[in-house]
Design a protein around this motif. Structure first.
Motif, short mmCIF file in Angstrom:
data_model
loop_
_atom_site.label_atom_id
_atom_site.label_comp_id
_atom_site.label_asym_id
_atom_site.label_seq_id
_atom_site.Cartn_x
_atom_site.Cartn_y
_atom_site.Cartn_z
N LEU A 14 20.08 -52.69 13.01
CA LEU A 14 18.91 -51.65 13.58
C LEU A 14 17.61 -51.80 13.78
N LYS A 15 16.85 -51.23 14.63
CA LYS A 15 15.54 -51.24 14.71
C LYS A 15 14.80 -50.23 13.52
N SER A 16 15.54 -49.08 13.48
CA SER A 16 15.28 -47.97 12.55
C SER A 16 15.33 -48.40 11.22
N PRO A 17 14.44 -47.71 10.25
CA PRO A 17 14.60 -47.91 8.90
C PRO A 17 15.91 -47.46 8.30
N VAL A 18 16.43 -48.02 7.51
CA VAL A 18 17.58 -47.39 6.81
C VAL A 18 17.36 -47.37 5.45
N PHE A 19 17.75 -46.24 4.87
CA PHE A 19 17.41 -45.93 3.43
C PHE A 19 18.79 -45.82 2.63
N LEU A 20 18.72 -46.39 1.37
CA LEU A 20 19.84 -46.46 0.56
C LEU A 20 19.75 -45.12 -0.58
N ALA A 21 20.60 -44.54 -0.98
CA ALA A 21 20.64 -43.52 -1.98
C ALA A 21 19.40 -42.60 -1.90
N GLU A 22 19.13 -42.23 -0.40
CA GLU A 22 18.19 -41.26 -0.12
C GLU A 22 18.47 -39.85 -0.43
N PRO A 23 17.23 -39.38 -1.31
CA PRO A 23 17.56 -37.83 -1.64
C PRO A 23 17.73 -36.85 -0.68
N MET A 24 18.55 -35.99 -0.42
CA MET A 24 18.78 -35.15 0.64
C MET A 24 17.90 -33.95 0.71
N SER A 25 17.48 -33.95 -0.70
CA SER A 25 16.42 -32.77 -0.93
C SER A 25 15.08 -32.90 -0.22
N LYS A 26 14.79 -34.23 0.29
CA LYS A 26 13.69 -34.42 1.14
C LYS A 26 14.11 -34.02 2.56
N HIS A 27 15.22 -33.79 2.77
CA HIS A 27 15.65 -33.35 4.09
C HIS A 27 16.24 -31.97 4.26
N THR A 28 16.08 -31.15 3.47
CA THR A 28 16.24 -29.86 3.70
C THR A 28 15.70 -28.74 3.41
N SER A 29 15.45 -27.69 4.02
CA SER A 29 14.50 -26.67 3.90
C SER A 29 14.48 -25.95 2.40
N TRP A 30 15.89 -26.12 1.94
CA TRP A 30 16.04 -25.51 0.56
C TRP A 30 15.33 -26.37 -0.46
N ARG A 31 15.15 -27.82 -0.02
CA ARG A 31 14.62 -28.90 -1.05
C ARG A 31 15.76 -28.95 -1.98
N GLY A 34 21.51 -33.77 -3.30
CA GLY A 34 21.76 -35.32 -3.92
C GLY A 34 21.54 -36.43 -2.83
N PRO A 35 21.92 -37.55 -3.37
CA PRO A 35 21.52 -38.76 -2.39
C PRO A 35 22.47 -39.08 -1.27
N ALA A 36 22.10 -39.33 -0.22
CA ALA A 36 22.98 -39.82 0.89
C ALA A 36 23.18 -41.47 0.78
N ASP A 37 24.24 -42.01 0.67
CA ASP A 37 24.48 -43.37 0.38
C ASP A 37 23.85 -44.11 1.18
N LEU A 38 23.88 -43.63 2.63
CA LEU A 38 23.14 -44.56 3.62
C LEU A 38 22.30 -43.49 4.40
N PHE A 39 21.09 -43.66 4.66
CA PHE A 39 20.34 -42.75 5.60
C PHE A 39 19.86 -43.37 6.71
N VAL A 40 20.05 -42.90 7.92
CA VAL A 40 19.30 -43.54 9.19
C VAL A 40 18.82 -42.45 9.97
N ALA A 41 17.50 -42.56 10.51
CA ALA A 41 16.79 -41.45 11.37
C ALA A 41 16.80 -42.39 12.70
N PRO A 42 17.55 -42.69 13.63
CA PRO A 42 17.52 -43.30 14.79
C PRO A 42 16.25 -43.24 15.38
N ARG A 43 15.69 -44.36 16.08
CA ARG A 43 14.54 -44.25 16.86
C ARG A 43 14.77 -44.19 18.33
#
Ligand code: FAD
Length: 303
Positions: A14-31, A34-43
């Motif tokens: 991929l061209k987009s950055p990939v994250f390993l064990a990305e905390p989902m608390s950074k991506h929810t409005s409730w904050r 726990g971690p997503a094994d692999l996290f991708v935000a496609p460009r």
């Protein structure tokens, strides 16, 4: 193969950055989450397609998120690949009364763009902190309007990476649900139709809706909007209050004193406490009011 080895292979694909064990608390409005094994935000759509094909070839489960404003993610996180449809797919174009928007477009930006183009019918979206994709899947609505009413065409992908187009007549939108959820597709874009109107009047309506939200919703704390759907002819908030649950608390999660259908994270709250509070409130409302409240927030991960 280890997660780290899969991560390296995916990053090469991929061209987009990939994250390993990305905390989902950074991506929810409730904050919370726990971690997503692999996290991708496609460009772009091509990277989305590649990520889907990669996941299928490796047998990885795929979970979709938008802005995470309607999500309860487990404290144990999410196994496999999480794909976030966000800024990479957020182009907006206005042509006459039609608005073509990427699924990652924030709803307030869409409402603002429509207003500046003199298109009415999107004012109610101004205070909803989700993306266009999340709003279509949930048929987000407020003030007697819902996004499904404005849809003319939806572009999506299936989990095998095939591009699909749905015309409005092929889709069904009901209260906080749409057939897009049943079809299990990944929405990438939409064509919506507005109603020509006067910019000043549209702006005024948007400002009124936003002012009402600021007054009635506990926006100073992380939350996920309405926890439960409104039962037919009633309001979940009214029932929760009538059952004596206002201000009830489990750990650092509290039924908001301002709006009983909002559960607020007072700081460092965890998903298991949200779930306990949900179950407690559901039980008391059923016991005292005879109504079984149904969840509006979507639960993701292992509980
Ligand atoms: C303060 C506050 C106020 C709110 N007010 C309202 C309101 O008035 N009305 C209302 O309806 N909601 C409201 N909400 C809830 C929420 O904002 C909406 O449901 C919103 O549409 C969710 O969008 P999202 O991008 O955050 O989706 P997420 O929460 O990330 O996801 C929601 C669901 O959609 C799926 N999904 C997300 N994006 C895609 C995609 N591109 N393709 C396929 N599936 C996808 C996810 O898998 C999940 O099942 C509010 C929330 C908050 C925090």
């Amino acid at each position: 193969m280890t997660d780290a080895a899969i991560y390296e292979d995916l990053q090469k694909t991929l061209k987009s950055p990939v994250f390993l064990a990305e905390p989902m608390s950074k991506h929810t409005s409730w904050r919370i989450g726990g971690p997503a094994d692999l996290f991708v935000a496609p460009r772009d759509e091509e990277d989305l397609r590649r990520a889907l094909i990669f996941a299928r070839a490796r047998g990885l489960p795929v979970t979709l998120v938008g802005n995470g404003s309607n999500l309860l993610v487990s404290d144990y996180g999410i196994r496999g690949m999480v794909i976030k449809i966000g800024p990479g797919l957020s182009e907006v174009q206005v042509q006459g009364a039609l608005i073509k928007a990427g699924a990652g477009t924030p709803l307030p930006r869409l409402a603002d763009r429509a207003m500046r183009a003199g298109l009415a019918g999107f004012e109610f979206l101004a205070g909803i902190p989700g993306t266009v994709g999340g709003a279509l899947v949930m048929n987000a609505g407020a003030n007697g309007c819902a996004v499904g009413e404005r849809v003319r065409q939806v572009t999506a992908y299936d989990y095998a990476g095939n591009r699909l187009i749905f015309n409005a007549g092929e889709l069904v939108f009901k209260y906080r649900k749409s057939s897009l959820a049943d079809r299990k597709v990944i929405v990438t874009g939409v064509v919506l139709e507005g109603v020509p109107g006067r910019v000043e009047e549209i702006k005024k309506r948007m400002e009124n809706y936003l002012a009402r939200r600021r007054k009635t919703q506990p926006l100073e704390f992380p939350n996920a909007g309405s926890v439960f759907k409104n039962p037919p002819g009633d309001s979940a908030g009214r029932l929760i209050e009538a059952a004596g649950c206002k201000e009830m608390r489990v750990g650092n999660i509290q039924v908001s004193p301002r709006h009983a259908n909002f559960f607020v994270n007072l700081g460092g709250g965890v998903a298991r406490d949200v779930l306990k509070l949900i179950e407690r409130v559901q039980h008391l409302v059923e016991e005292k009011c005879g109504v079984k409240l149904v969840l509006e927030v979507q639960m993701l991960g292992e509980f």
